[in-house]
Design an enzyme around this catalytic site. Sequence first.
Site, mmCIF file in Angstrom:
data_model
loop_
_atom_site.group_PDB
_atom_site.id
_atom_site.type_symbol
_atom_site.label_atom_id
_atom_site.label_comp_id
_atom_site.label_asym_id
_atom_site.label_seq_id
_atom_site.Cartn_x
_atom_site.Cartn_y
_atom_site.Cartn_z
ATOM 1 N N THR A 1 0.751 -1.243 0.054
ATOM 2 C CA THR A 1 -0.071 -0.001 -0.192
ATOM 3 C C THR A 1 1.011 1.269 -0.033
ATOM 4 O O THR A 1 2.241 1.199 0.307
ATOM 5 C CB THR A 1 -1.084 0.053 1.374
ATOM 6 O OG1 THR A 1 -0.016 0.180 2.325
ATOM 7 C CG2 THR A 1 -1.540 -1.262 1.408
ATOM 8 N N CYS A 2 0.211 2.338 -0.246
ATOM 9 C CA CYS A 2 0.917 3.780 -0.304
ATOM 10 C C CYS A 2 1.225 4.271 1.117
ATOM 11 O O CYS A 2 1.189 5.500 1.471
ATOM 12 C CB CYS A 2 0.164 4.679 -0.954
ATOM 13 S SG CYS A 2 0.068 4.324 -2.876
ATOM 14 N N ASP A 3 1.265 3.401 2.022
ATOM 15 C CA ASP A 3 1.233 3.892 3.472
ATOM 16 C C ASP A 3 2.690 3.341 3.976
ATOM 17 O O ASP A 3 2.934 2.214 4.139
ATOM 18 C CB ASP A 3 0.190 3.222 4.213
ATOM 19 C CG ASP A 3 0.082 3.753 5.550
ATOM 20 O OD1 ASP A 3 0.973 4.583 6.137
ATOM 21 O OD2 ASP A 3 -0.912 3.556 6.420
ATOM 22 N N ASN B 1 -6.462 0.388 0.185
ATOM 23 C CA ASN B 1 -5.923 0.883 -1.057
ATOM 24 C C ASN B 1 -6.331 -0.026 -2.208
ATOM 25 O O ASN B 1 -5.777 -0.069 -3.320
ATOM 26 C CB ASN B 1 -4.245 0.760 -1.211
ATOM 27 C CG ASN B 1 -3.460 1.975 -0.448
ATOM 28 O OD1 ASN B 1 -2.446 2.159 -0.731
ATOM 29 N ND2 ASN B 1 -4.393 2.487 0.646
#
Length: 389
Positions: free
Chosen positions: A340-342, A379
């Site tokens: 994910t973009c985290d 996401n």
Amino acid sequence: MLNPDQWVPAEVHKTPPSIMKLSLPKRIRALVKLHDTPLMVVDKRVLIEEYARFKRLLPRVDLYYAIKANPHPDIIKAFRDLGGAFDVASEGEMRHVLAQGVKPQRIIFANTVKRPEALEFARKARVNFVTFDSEPELYKIAKHHPGCRVLARLKVSNLGSIVELSLKFGADYDQIVPMMAKAKGLGLRPEGVSFHVGSQCTNFENYQRALEVTANIMKGAVERGLPFKIVDIGGCFPIKHFKSDTISLDTFASKLRRELDRLYPKDVQIIAEPGRALSGPAGMLICRVVGRSIRNNKNYYYLDDGVYGDFSGIVFDHCKYEFRTLVKTQKYASILAGPTCDSFDTISLNEDLPELDVGSVVYVPSIGAYSCASAVVFNGIPPAKVIVV
Ligand SMILES: Cc1ncc(COP(=O)(O)O)c(C=O)c1O
């Protein structure tokens, strides 16, 4: 999470059982070819072995599998067919277990704080066995499930266990007998005590002390003319995550057996609610590298599963895993991250791993419990498909 999208029933995934007889590298390659990744593979043979090991090591103990650890329907059916019983925490779990053909008499509703609607459902479904740890809960049970069998949950030491289970739950020792008397006065059927020594417990003292305190409660209850038929020793039995781990149920089962026989007459039923110990060792997660870079002189690998998915146990279960690959070359300090973009979605900051490429497999053994059960879609990335073979 009770998420049917994740579960693929055996009749649908059509994995030939012969795959499980292949050597591990061949098996993993065959499973990836057939199913893609991320993939959680639960080995039915291991489920059966773990159940049998438990029964062999603790023959006096009746097993109520805590489905919160992994609620895949095929796991429930496997334990159902072995004569097992089930621990559920909610109406949703109750419905789910009943839908797998489990008889209501083989269910304990072991959440000490229950929604009134869930108690109503339990009453109608004839799930007639619950736990409690406060007087207000007793009034609630008496109102919504009159005449129900109840176990009082005792607060016990969780020292050294990985997951604390006595912070939020459990009544003090001196409250238990008065609450059992209260339960009786309200028309309920108090039958004994339950406790949890803390999940992934490696400190036998916790069991020792809890069993002794419960035996004193038993004496106090009997002196007051209250029935005392059951001791529920909870879940919490440890499993091995690393090849080098030495502690497991085997290491303290003989002490546990001796203490149970020393403290409790034969007519007192002993039950347990293991979750991780039954489904944890059976699960293997297969992921692939979907991206790589070098940062701060370390190999940085992005996997197709992360802490929002099947590595959620890192967050909720304080779990550490052994990451393995199919490559046998020199190892370097590496970082594993999720897809994910985290930035929070970082799986491990320090693993010794061989040089991997996009497409390389990373797999994790003994990750069947508290992994897919607490995974979510984030996401737009779904957790692993779960199959039981
Ligand atoms: C009420 C109850 N029963 C059983 C369990 C299962 O514990 P474990 O998976 O450590 O055996 C838990 C864990 O949270 C629990 O809260």
